[in-house]
Design a protein around this motif. Sequence first.
Motif, PDB file in Angstrom:
ATOM      1  N   LEU A 382       0.830  -1.196   0.000  1.00  0.00           N
ATOM      2  CA  LEU A 382       0.000   0.000   0.000  1.00  0.00           C
ATOM      3  C   LEU A 382       0.873   1.258   0.000  1.00  0.00           C
ATOM      4  O   LEU A 382       0.631   2.214  -0.738  1.00  0.00           O
ATOM      5  CB  LEU A 382      -0.901  -0.031   1.240  1.00  0.00           C
ATOM      6  N   LEU A 383       1.916   1.211   0.829  1.00  0.00           N
ATOM      7  CA  LEU A 383       2.854   2.328   0.920  1.00  0.00           C
ATOM      8  C   LEU A 383       3.453   2.639  -0.449  1.00  0.00           C
ATOM      9  O   LEU A 383       3.477   3.788  -0.896  1.00  0.00           O
ATOM     10  CB  LEU A 383       3.960   1.924   1.903  1.00  0.00           C
ATOM     11  N   GLY A 384       3.906   1.580  -1.117  1.00  0.00           N
ATOM     12  CA  GLY A 384       4.527   1.757  -2.422  1.00  0.00           C
ATOM     13  C   GLY A 384       3.539   2.287  -3.449  1.00  0.00           C
ATOM     14  O   GLY A 384       3.841   3.234  -4.178  1.00  0.00           O
ATOM     15  N   ASP A 385       2.339   1.718  -3.471  1.00  0.00           N
ATOM     16  CA  ASP A 385       1.330   2.149  -4.452  1.00  0.00           C
ATOM     17  C   ASP A 385       0.920   3.596  -4.226  1.00  0.00           C
ATOM     18  O   ASP A 385       0.850   4.394  -5.159  1.00  0.00           O
ATOM     19  CB  ASP A 385       0.080   1.263  -4.344  1.00  0.00           C
ATOM     20  N   LEU A 386       0.665   3.907  -2.974  1.00  0.00           N
ATOM     21  CA  LEU A 386       0.202   5.258  -2.653  1.00  0.00           C
ATOM     22  C   LEU A 386       1.279   6.287  -2.992  1.00  0.00           C
ATOM     23  O   LEU A 386       1.006   7.319  -3.612  1.00  0.00           O
ATOM     24  CB  LEU A 386      -0.173   5.334  -1.166  1.00  0.00           C
ATOM     25  N   ALA A 387       2.521   5.961  -2.609  1.00  0.00           N
ATOM     26  CA  ALA A 387       3.622   6.890  -2.892  1.00  0.00           C
ATOM     27  C   ALA A 387       3.734   7.106  -4.395  1.00  0.00           C
ATOM     28  O   ALA A 387       3.933   8.222  -4.869  1.00  0.00           O
ATOM     29  CB  ALA A 387       4.926   6.342  -2.329  1.00  0.00           C
ATOM     30  N   HIS A 388       3.566   6.021  -5.148  1.00  0.00           N
ATOM     31  CA  HIS A 388       3.660   6.142  -6.598  1.00  0.00           C
ATOM     32  C   HIS A 388       2.552   7.042  -7.136  1.00  0.00           C
ATOM     33  O   HIS A 388       2.788   7.911  -7.982  1.00  0.00           O
ATOM     34  CB  HIS A 388       3.579   4.758  -7.232  1.00  0.00           C
ATOM     35  N   ASP A 389       1.346   6.860  -6.638  1.00  0.00           N
ATOM     36  CA  ASP A 389       0.220   7.665  -7.125  1.00  0.00           C
ATOM     37  C   ASP A 389       0.392   9.138  -6.771  1.00  0.00           C
ATOM     38  O   ASP A 389       0.079  10.023  -7.572  1.00  0.00           O
ATOM     39  CB  ASP A 389      -1.093   7.141  -6.525  1.00  0.00           C
ATOM     40  N   ILE A 390       0.862   9.391  -5.565  1.00  0.00           N
ATOM     41  CA  ILE A 390       1.052  10.793  -5.155  1.00  0.00           C
ATOM     42  C   ILE A 390       2.080  11.456  -6.066  1.00  0.00           C
ATOM     43  O   ILE A 390       1.880  12.555  -6.573  1.00  0.00           O
ATOM     44  CB  ILE A 390       1.506  10.873  -3.689  1.00  0.00           C
ATOM     45  N   THR A 391       3.189  10.741  -6.283  1.00  0.00           N
ATOM     46  CA  THR A 391       4.244  11.311  -7.115  1.00  0.00           C
ATOM     47  C   THR A 391       3.735  11.548  -8.533  1.00  0.00           C
ATOM     48  O   THR A 391       3.996  12.591  -9.138  1.00  0.00           O
ATOM     49  CB  THR A 391       5.446  10.360  -7.165  1.00  0.00           C
ATOM     50  N   ALA A 392       2.978  10.573  -9.049  1.00  0.00           N
ATOM     51  CA  ALA A 392       2.533  10.660 -10.432  1.00  0.00           C
ATOM     52  C   ALA A 392       1.539  11.789 -10.646  1.00  0.00           C
ATOM     53  O   ALA A 392       1.446  12.345 -11.729  1.00  0.00           O
ATOM     54  CB  ALA A 392       1.912   9.331 -10.855  1.00  0.00           C
ATOM     55  N   SER A 393       0.782  12.160  -9.620  1.00  0.00           N
ATOM     56  CA  SER A 393      -0.225  13.192  -9.823  1.00  0.00           C
ATOM     57  C   SER A 393       0.210  14.522  -9.243  1.00  0.00           C
ATOM     58  O   SER A 393      -0.610  15.378  -8.963  1.00  0.00           O
ATOM     59  CB  SER A 393      -1.549  12.742  -9.203  1.00  0.00           C
ATOM     60  N   GLY A 394       1.497  14.691  -9.057  1.00  0.00           N
ATOM     61  CA  GLY A 394       2.004  15.894  -8.407  1.00  0.00           C
ATOM     62  C   GLY A 394       1.687  17.174  -9.145  1.00  0.00           C
ATOM     63  O   GLY A 394       1.852  17.253 -10.353  1.00  0.00           O
ATOM     64  N   LEU A 395       1.220  18.154  -8.393  1.00  0.00           N
ATOM     65  CA  LEU A 395       1.010  19.491  -8.954  1.00  0.00           C
ATOM     66  C   LEU A 395       2.301  20.288  -8.827  1.00  0.00           C
ATOM     67  O   LEU A 395       2.742  20.955  -9.747  1.00  0.00           O
ATOM     68  CB  LEU A 395      -0.124  20.189  -8.195  1.00  0.00           C
ATOM     69  N   CYS A 396       2.921  20.212  -7.653  1.00  0.00           N
ATOM     70  CA  CYS A 396       4.168  20.940  -7.445  1.00  0.00           C
ATOM     71  C   CYS A 396       5.225  19.960  -6.970  1.00  0.00           C
ATOM     72  O   CYS A 396       4.935  18.805  -6.669  1.00  0.00           O
ATOM     73  CB  CYS A 396       3.980  22.045  -6.409  1.00  0.00           C
ATOM     74  N   ASP A 397       6.472  20.440  -6.879  1.00  0.00           N
ATOM     75  CA  ASP A 397       7.561  19.543  -6.507  1.00  0.00           C
ATOM     76  C   ASP A 397       7.444  19.056  -5.071  1.00  0.00           C
ATOM     77  O   ASP A 397       7.966  18.007  -4.729  1.00  0.00           O
ATOM     78  CB  ASP A 397       8.906  20.246  -6.707  1.00  0.00           C
TER      79      ASP A 397
END
Lengths: 446, 220
Positions: A382-397
């Motif tokens: 879950l940690l890995g998936d969520l981190a990936h999704d957050i990074t992929a949908s990033g608005l700012c750095d």
Amino acid sequence: MASFLATPREWPRVLTGHVDALAANPADLDAAVRAGAFDGLRKAVRDLGATGTIATIAASGLRGRGGAGMPTGAKWRAASAQPADQRYVVGNGYGADPAVHTDHALLSSDPYAVIEGLVVAAFATGATQAILAVRADDAALVTMLEGAVLAAEEAGFAGEDVLGTGHAVYLAVRPVQGAYMLGEETVLLKALEGKRGQPEQMPPYPTERGLFDRPTVVNSIQTLAAVPWICREGGSAYAAIGAKASPGTALVQLRGPAGGGIAEVPLGTPLRDLVKLAGGPGPRPLKAVLVGGPTGGLLPAELLDTPYEFDALRSAGAHVGSGSVVIADDRTCVVDLARLLTRFSADNACGKSIPCRIGLRRLYEIGDRIAGGRPKPTDATLLGDLAHDITASGLCDHERLATLPFTSGMRYFRSEIDDHILRSTCPAGVCQPIAVAAGAAHRDPA
Amino acid sequence: MSTIPGMGMVRGMGLTLRRFFAPKATIQWPEVHADVAPKFRGRLQLLYDEYGTLKCETCFQCAQACPIECIDMGGMDTKGRFHVHWGPPETYGERREESAVRRSGRPVADHAFTRFEAIDLAPLDAILEAHDYDPRDMLAILEETQAAYGHLPVAALRHISRVTGAWYAMIYGTATYYRHLRFEPPAVTDAPPAGAAQRELEDAYRSALDTALGLGGRPS
Ligand SMILES: Cc1cc2nc3c(=O)[nH]c(=O)nc-3n(C[C@H](O)[C@H](O)[C@H](O)COP(=O)(O)O)c2cc1C
Ligand code: SF4
Ligand code: FES
């Protein structure tokens, strides 16, 4: 007065070169000029011209010290190429990371280097307005900077006629405060416009549409402070320092069990040497170095040969970020540290983007679960998936980087995380109420 | 209950006919725009999907945007897992207070009416004039207003909105974002300066980091 750590004699001093000469009074313009301040500006306006100055900066290979390492020459060129009735240059001296004091140290020990860099940047990009945005906390520093700007204008280094060339560059010191995100460039511009501080999607970059919709160069004050040296000594001299793809020096905030401080180091210096500068790991074995501040990555001891440089750090799973290098020994639990950092990032999210606002919260909640002894077997996935999704949908750095503590932790310290999840033990003996692994309960009672 | 068979249907048809010939309220959007007040945000309503579950994603967008911080999420998710809000079940007032502190670090004082009281606008007018009534100086205007009144009274924000032409909602959005701005007088006379809110957060981060590193609270 800030003091800097002593570095090996052969390391060049681009940013701290004038510090000793100005030790008595950093705002003393005459002393600064005697030490060589504004020679770079003179060379830029008299010999190089606007395009020549940009070419020199581009040739130096200078990359932005604000964290991302954007090539400064390209940034200036983009702003100057943009047709506009007005352009702006903004020196970003907010220094968002609470544990990093490099901006403060630089501004309070050599303000004229930053001011000169601002004027050169404004001259090169055709901006007539240059803004130095600094933290409002230190009222004495703000007053000192305002005095320094005034002195520079009276001496003709800025103002309506820079060095008799007819170019006008008006300087303003703007104290800002009240939010961590002010360090991010589009947020800083929002604050300077008197608006709510939330980032904008990029592109368009500020060089195209920035302050009040005009082309704007936002540079870290550390980037700007290197500009006078480059104009004075030439682009190739600067390119010769440090790593090939990341030339020059940078200020690094070191912190570790044996001490720390601020040091000017050539980029490309192995992390091992930075650890040594901070006094080594101390009596205990080194476990990890946290590189990049609250959104930094945790690198294990095996990676101490990684050069401190933009690209190598990014591929290792960390980044230059705020310029912070923190040494953690075996008293540190990776889960505990990562959740603390993620919580800080979540608490300081501006709220504009949902994966950032909610995702980061959920991320540290998973960390809390793991550290608190009630993890789910699937939490690592879950940690890995969520981190990936957050990074992929990033608005700012901020959003794109805030997952690094956990993702680097998963990459290099997976067994420690698994110990928490699968065996209910914390090898470092930090997390409660998990059963503490026998023999590892060595945490100091202090 | 009607006793005549078919009467219900006749009534229904009658209504249909009446509506059929009545003037229509349909607006040919986007060619035509309804004439609504600029601060109109639509009716606040939680909708259900075809399965009868709430459509709310608990994304907190509305809570974050709500200018008076009266919206917050509470409850369990569909699998009965976590409480989505951060406290025990409580009254609306308590939740509003807690939600405000958690999200902005500031309590929302319950002086619902005193905050709307008229104030002496002379100091504010001087500030506005010094900034040439320019909404681009909004942060400086708000900071100076707070310095003059000790906080940002609602009457002052209204006045600023009126004379600068900036929307009240925008001013409120700006003022709620920055941690050093506050909307009520400090509860104690020796309250720390407004900027302390952010500094406290930063100090907490520094000492938490040191603790996590096993360094204790040693000064850096
Ligand atoms: C969350 C966040 C915080 C930042 N904080 C700072 C900061 O404190 N100082 C800074 O110079 N740049 C900071 N930056 C980077 C700026 O957005 C911007 O890239 C930089 O000021 C550009 O200057 P440079 O090209 O000289 O690096 C931050 C970025 C993010 C995403
Ligand atoms: S929390 Fe998000 S999804 Fe739920 S009502 Fe508010 S804005 Fe809509
Ligand atoms: S910090 Fe604003 S959306 Fe992440």
